[in-house]
Motif scaffolding. Structure first.
Motif, mmCIF file in Angstrom:
data_model
loop_
_atom_site.group_PDB
_atom_site.id
_atom_site.type_symbol
_atom_site.label_atom_id
_atom_site.label_comp_id
_atom_site.label_asym_id
_atom_site.label_seq_id
_atom_site.Cartn_x
_atom_site.Cartn_y
_atom_site.Cartn_z
ATOM 1 N N TYR A 10 85.472 58.899 53.952
ATOM 2 C CA TYR A 10 86.569 59.475 54.731
ATOM 3 C C TYR A 10 86.072 60.194 55.982
ATOM 4 C CZ TYR A 10 89.320 58.457 50.556
ATOM 5 O OH TYR A 10 89.911 57.830 49.485
ATOM 6 N N ASN A 11 84.783 60.466 56.069
ATOM 7 C CA ASN A 11 84.198 61.006 57.297
ATOM 8 C C ASN A 11 83.638 59.857 58.124
ATOM 9 O OD1 ASN A 11 84.792 63.473 56.187
ATOM 10 N ND2 ASN A 11 82.741 64.319 56.404
ATOM 11 N N THR A 12 83.491 60.060 59.412
ATOM 12 C CA THR A 12 82.906 59.028 60.240
ATOM 13 C C THR A 12 81.479 58.733 59.789
ATOM 14 O OG1 THR A 12 82.203 58.437 62.486
ATOM 15 C CG2 THR A 12 82.217 60.784 61.925
ATOM 16 N N PRO A 13 81.084 57.467 59.750
ATOM 17 C CA PRO A 13 79.705 57.150 59.390
ATOM 18 C C PRO A 13 78.705 57.513 60.478
ATOM 19 C CG PRO A 13 80.902 55.152 59.972
ATOM 20 C CD PRO A 13 81.909 56.260 59.936
ATOM 21 N N THR A 14 79.192 57.780 61.679
ATOM 22 C CA THR A 14 78.307 58.121 62.793
ATOM 23 C C THR A 14 77.545 59.396 62.492
ATOM 24 O OG1 THR A 14 79.853 57.107 64.358
ATOM 25 C CG2 THR A 14 78.185 58.603 65.255
ATOM 26 N N GLY A 15 76.240 59.297 62.519
ATOM 27 C CA GLY A 15 75.399 60.463 62.291
ATOM 28 C C GLY A 15 75.088 60.748 60.840
ATOM 29 N N GLN A 16 75.673 60.012 59.912
ATOM 30 C CA GLN A 16 75.363 60.229 58.502
ATOM 31 C C GLN A 16 74.096 59.472 58.114
ATOM 32 O OE1 GLN A 16 78.151 60.596 55.302
ATOM 33 N NE2 GLN A 16 79.890 60.136 56.642
ATOM 34 N N SER A 17 73.211 60.146 57.432
ATOM 35 C CA SER A 17 72.022 59.499 56.880
ATOM 36 C C SER A 17 71.934 59.851 55.407
ATOM 37 C CB SER A 17 70.752 59.954 57.608
ATOM 38 O OG SER A 17 70.573 61.354 57.473
ATOM 39 N N SER A 18 71.608 58.859 54.587
ATOM 40 C CA SER A 18 71.608 59.055 53.146
ATOM 41 C C SER A 18 70.779 57.965 52.495
ATOM 42 C CB SER A 18 73.056 59.011 52.622
ATOM 43 O OG SER A 18 73.097 59.101 51.211
ATOM 44 N N ILE A 19 70.322 58.222 51.266
ATOM 45 C CA ILE A 19 69.702 57.155 50.485
ATOM 46 C C ILE A 19 70.778 56.245 49.909
ATOM 47 C CG2 ILE A 19 67.738 58.613 49.901
ATOM 48 C CD1 ILE A 19 68.888 58.769 47.008
ATOM 49 N N GLN A 20 72.032 56.724 49.934
ATOM 50 C CA GLN A 20 73.142 55.968 49.361
ATOM 51 C C GLN A 20 73.714 55.011 50.401
ATOM 52 O OE1 GLN A 20 76.758 58.210 48.360
ATOM 53 N NE2 GLN A 20 76.757 57.235 46.352
ATOM 54 N N THR A 27 73.504 53.229 56.201
ATOM 55 C CA THR A 27 73.797 54.372 57.050
ATOM 56 C C THR A 27 72.867 54.311 58.264
ATOM 57 O OG1 THR A 27 72.218 55.790 55.878
ATOM 58 C CG2 THR A 27 74.472 55.757 55.062
ATOM 59 N N ASP A 28 73.031 55.253 59.174
ATOM 60 C CA ASP A 28 72.215 55.241 60.396
ATOM 61 C C ASP A 28 71.684 56.638 60.670
ATOM 62 O OD1 ASP A 28 70.981 54.489 62.733
ATOM 63 O OD2 ASP A 28 72.823 54.525 63.928
ATOM 64 N N PRO A 29 70.408 56.921 60.336
ATOM 65 C CA PRO A 29 69.467 55.961 59.738
ATOM 66 C C PRO A 29 69.625 55.876 58.227
ATOM 67 C CG PRO A 29 68.355 58.038 60.134
ATOM 68 C CD PRO A 29 69.752 58.205 60.670
ATOM 69 N N GLN A 30 69.279 54.730 57.676
ATOM 70 C CA GLN A 30 69.298 54.551 56.223
ATOM 71 C C GLN A 30 68.013 55.105 55.633
ATOM 72 O OE1 GLN A 30 71.752 53.166 54.045
ATOM 73 N NE2 GLN A 30 70.363 54.061 52.549
ATOM 74 N N LEU A 31 68.138 55.947 54.610
ATOM 75 C CA LEU A 31 66.983 56.548 53.961
ATOM 76 C C LEU A 31 66.712 55.866 52.629
ATOM 77 C CD1 LEU A 31 67.825 60.326 54.559
ATOM 78 C CD2 LEU A 31 66.521 58.771 56.048
ATOM 79 N N SER A 32 65.489 56.025 52.136
ATOM 80 C CA SER A 32 65.104 55.607 50.781
ATOM 81 C C SER A 32 64.354 56.762 50.148
ATOM 82 C CB SER A 32 64.226 54.357 50.814
ATOM 83 O OG SER A 32 64.939 53.237 51.290
ATOM 84 N N LEU A 69 66.062 63.328 42.203
ATOM 85 C CA LEU A 69 64.891 62.546 41.814
ATOM 86 C C LEU A 69 63.675 63.463 41.849
ATOM 87 C CD1 LEU A 69 66.422 60.214 44.146
ATOM 88 C CD2 LEU A 69 65.282 58.986 42.334
ATOM 89 N N GLY A 70 63.094 63.692 40.673
ATOM 90 C CA GLY A 70 61.899 64.522 40.614
ATOM 91 C C GLY A 70 62.098 65.925 41.138
ATOM 92 N N GLY A 71 63.305 66.464 40.972
ATOM 93 C CA GLY A 71 63.573 67.825 41.422
ATOM 94 C C GLY A 71 64.059 67.921 42.850
ATOM 95 N N THR A 72 64.128 66.819 43.562
ATOM 96 C CA THR A 72 64.612 66.825 44.937
ATOM 97 C C THR A 72 66.030 66.284 44.990
ATOM 98 O OG1 THR A 72 62.381 66.482 45.806
ATOM 99 C CG2 THR A 72 64.210 65.969 47.278
ATOM 100 N N THR A 73 66.910 67.000 45.658
ATOM 101 C CA THR A 73 68.300 66.587 45.788
ATOM 102 C C THR A 73 68.502 65.797 47.071
ATOM 103 O OG1 THR A 73 69.105 68.496 44.536
ATOM 104 C CG2 THR A 73 70.689 67.389 45.982
ATOM 105 N N TYR A 74 69.190 64.678 46.947
ATOM 106 C CA TYR A 74 69.508 63.828 48.089
ATOM 107 C C TYR A 74 71.013 63.722 48.208
ATOM 108 C CZ TYR A 74 64.621 62.354 47.728
ATOM 109 O OH TYR A 74 63.250 62.332 47.663
ATOM 110 N N ASN A 75 71.532 63.984 49.389
ATOM 111 C CA ASN A 75 72.965 63.889 49.576
ATOM 112 C C ASN A 75 73.422 62.443 49.535
ATOM 113 O OD1 ASN A 75 71.676 64.040 52.491
ATOM 114 N ND2 ASN A 75 73.576 62.896 52.722
#
Length: 246
Positions: free
Chosen positions: A41-51, A77-82, A30-36
């Motif tokens: 299949y990986n544990t959701p613990t510790g994952q943060s994403s806009i998705q 996700t935890d934390p959930q990003l936007s 988005l606007g030249g910035t990459t968001y993972n």
């Protein structure tokens, strides 16, 4: 926000059983910035994403599946990003490369969260379509499809956030509908991410649908047999769902 989660997702894709046949959105730009994206299949613990979370590379195969809105489980996700995006700018979704399917439409939806998207339930949102591509040339049985274009574009799809879209918090929903398996098993690949739209206009998006509910199990564009004799000469295809908001 660049993240090594993207590269981990590639490793997970290679290791997952059956991953060569399916997949999903791995990252956004988005606007030249990459968001993972979220890494299934990986544990959701510790994952943060806009998705929003998704658990498997396998498709959804029925129009009544409760996870059709944002895939399984579609939770935060935890934390959930936007991600913040300006109305009128572009958003690119990157699917696993190479995406293995080339027959079927590409659809992109958005929905107003009416508040904090992290508190929103995807199946309760009113989704409107901002982009789509179906049969681009040739015949249903032997043609060039939106998904074929996606594969040709490095397994990515770029859409424009409507300039008239009012500012606010939204989910964006990318969906591929693979119809290469014939009439018995359509393959839906929906993925959702959270956006904060700024600099918006005063438009009224619509028409809207809910998922599940936005598609019919008897829709001829969903239960189509692209290998049938009649389809070898048909040069039109009606993309499922509502018309694109214009």
């Amino acid at each position: 926000m660049k993240s090594n989660m993207f590269f981990k997702s590639l490793l997970a894709l290679a290791a997952a059983t059956g991953a060569a046949a399916h997949g999903g959105v791995l990252s956004y730009n988005l606007g030249g910035t990459t968001y993972n994206g979220f890494v299934p299949y990986n544990t959701p613990t510790g994952q943060s994403s806009i998705q929003r979370q998704w658990a498997t590379y396998n498709p959804i195969t029925t129009t009544t599946d409760p996870d059709l809105a944002c895939n399984n489980p579609g939770t935060t996700t935890d934390p959930q990003l936007s991600a913040t995006v300006t109305a009128g700018s572009s958003v690119t979704a990157f699917w696993n490369n190479p995406w293995p399917h080339t027959i079927g439409p590409v659809m992109v939806y958005m929905a107003n969260c009416n508040g904090d998207c992290s508190s929103a339930t995807p199946s309760s949102l009113q989704w409107f379509k901002i982009d789509e591509a179906g049969l681009l040339s040739g015949t249903v049985g032997n043609g060039y499809w939106g998904m074929g274009k996606l594969v040709a574009d490095n397994s990515s799809w770029t859409s424009t956030i409507p300039a008239a879209l009012p500012s606010g918090n939204y989910m964006i929903r990318h969906e591929l509908l693979a119809i290469h398996s014939g009439a018995d098993q359509p393959q839906f690949y929906p993925e959702c991410a959270q956006l904060t739209v700024t600099g918006g206009g005063s438009g009224t998006p619509g028409p809207t649908v809910v998922f599940p509910g936005g598609y019919s199990a008897t829709d001829p564009s969903i239960i189509i047999d692209v290998y049938g004799n009649n389809e070898q000469n048909v040069t039109t295809y009606t993309i499922p769902g509502p018309a694109v908001w214009s």
